[in-house]
Write a protein that holds these residues in place. Structure first.
Motif, PDB file in Angstrom:
ATOM      1  N   LEU A 195       0.833  -1.202   0.000  1.00 30.80           N
ATOM      2  CA  LEU A 195       0.000   0.000   0.000  1.00 30.80           C
ATOM      3  C   LEU A 195       0.868   1.253   0.000  1.00 30.80           C
ATOM      4  O   LEU A 195       2.044   1.209   0.360  1.00 30.80           O
ATOM      5  CB  LEU A 195      -0.914   0.005   1.234  1.00 30.80           C
ATOM      6  CG  LEU A 195      -1.912  -1.154   1.350  1.00 30.80           C
ATOM      7  CD1 LEU A 195      -2.737  -1.026   2.626  1.00 30.80           C
ATOM      8  CD2 LEU A 195      -2.816  -1.213   0.118  1.00 30.80           C
ATOM      9  N   GLY A 233       2.680   4.460   1.080  1.00 31.82           N
ATOM     10  CA  GLY A 233       3.195   4.903   2.378  1.00 31.82           C
ATOM     11  C   GLY A 233       3.780   3.782   3.216  1.00 31.82           C
ATOM     12  O   GLY A 233       4.307   4.013   4.301  1.00 31.82           O
ATOM     13  N   LYS A 254      16.959   0.477   0.047  1.00 38.20           N
ATOM     14  CA  LYS A 254      17.671  -0.180   1.153  1.00 38.20           C
ATOM     15  C   LYS A 254      18.070  -1.599   0.762  1.00 38.20           C
ATOM     16  O   LYS A 254      19.177  -2.049   1.035  1.00 38.20           O
ATOM     17  CB  LYS A 254      16.754  -0.302   2.382  1.00 38.20           C
ATOM     18  CG  LYS A 254      16.533   0.964   3.182  1.00 38.20           C
ATOM     19  CD  LYS A 254      15.569   0.592   4.307  1.00 38.20           C
ATOM     20  CE  LYS A 254      15.197   1.738   5.206  1.00 38.20           C
ATOM     21  NZ  LYS A 254      14.171   1.325   6.185  1.00 38.20           N
TER      22      LYS A 254
END
Ligand code: GDP
Length: 296
Positions: free
Chosen positions: A108, A110, A119
């Motif tokens: 989703l 966010g 990362k």
């Protein structure tokens, strides 16, 4: 993550730790308190039920009650069940296929997909010596592509440029061709998220999945969403056949419900934890270490 749970369990387990003798009733009382602590940590109810049931069967047996240190034996049982619940061992990414190995990240809006893509790119480059390329298929969120470009720079990985006028499946196809041409080991595909699961979004990410046939399909989910994390993971799993989950924002005050529910609800392993906004704040998920941390 887990602060409250650790505190609650410490109180409960300290009372039995040094006990030379336990009765069936005191074992049941302890497990009732463990149950409440897990529910307060927002672990999914069916998961809690199964967990307690599994321990109860063993805990009132001779293995614990007949032990010389029954308190310790019961705590060990709780520890081992926690490890089991979270998947027993770390499951690394399967990158053995013919390169470029494609890893798709979905979730989703966010949840932390874009940050996690970079990362993970850095992790694979630094720890596994891989040549990594990242691409964004998010043509909806303004600046999503630029955001990935920026974090890819911080991660020291190749960035495949895309733009918001292209179709997401075309972006993915072009990126895979570029990854082949540039002898990239791993291509990480960042996808668009929505605030809620909707059919259109699922259709799109399914099409990207079909186009690039990823070896790993990872669901990125915010650990602060508790047991809902496990439910959303289940919905994505039905659409995409996930191979694993990355839990983000575990540095926040999440109660840990997601970490303890995801594996059991979806059957899919948590492979990494995101623990901060910095580019190096990603670590492989080790059930054993997490269980030990929970039990203090
Ligand atoms: P996306 O919409 O899924 O691509 O989410 P983003 O990658 O843009 O991340 C949303 C926000 O969450 C950003 O402000 C990130 O810095 C933040 N974020 C992502 N992962 C973590 C994490 O592990 N810890 C913390 N504290 N913040 C994170």
């Amino acid at each position: 993550m887990f602060d409250t749970l650790t505190e609650r369990l410490a109180g409960t387990l300290d009372r039995i730790r040094g006990k030379g003798r336990l009765t069936e009733e005191s074992v049941r009382e302890t497990l009732r308190e463990v149950r409440v602590a897990l529910l307060e940590a927002d672990v999914a109810l069916p998961v809690v039920r199964q967990f307690i049931q599994d321990i109860e069967g063993k805990a009132v047996g001779q293995e614990v009650l007949g032990s010389l240190t029954p308190g310790q034996a019961l705590i060990k049982l709780v520890h081992d069940e926690l490890v089991e619940l979270m998947g027993a061992a770390n499951e690394a990414l399967d990158l053995k296929a013919q390169p470029p190995v494609v890893v798709l990240l979905a979730g989703l809006q966010g949840a932390g997909k874009t940050t996690t893509t970079a990362k993970l790119g850095r992790y694979l480059r630094e720890r596994e010596g891989k040549r990594v390329m990242v691409v964004s298929c998010d043509v909806y969120r303004p600046a999503a592509i630029d955001q990935l470009r920026t974090v890819a720079g911080q991660a020291g990985v190749d960035f495949h440029p895309s733009d918001a006028t292209q179709r997401p499946v075309d972006i993915a196809r072009d990126a895979l061709a570029a990854a082949r041409k540039n002898l990239v080991d791993v291509l990480l595909v960042d996808t668009a998220g929505r605030l809620h699961i909707d059919e259109e979004m699922m259709e799109e990410v399914r099409a990207i999945h079909g186009q690039v046939q990823p070896h790993e399909t990872l669901f990125v989910v915010d650990s602060m969403t508790g047991q809902d994390a496990a439910n959303t993971a289940q919905a994505f799993d039905q659409a995409l056949s996930l191979t694993g989950v990355i839990l983000t924002k575990t540095d926040g005050d999440s109660r840990g419900g997601a970490a303890l529910s995801v594996r059991q609800v979806t059957g899919k392993p948590i492979k990494f934890l995101g623990a901060g906004e910095k580019i190096d704040a990603l670590q492989p998920f080790h059930p054993e270490r997490v269980a030990s941390r929970i039990l203090g």
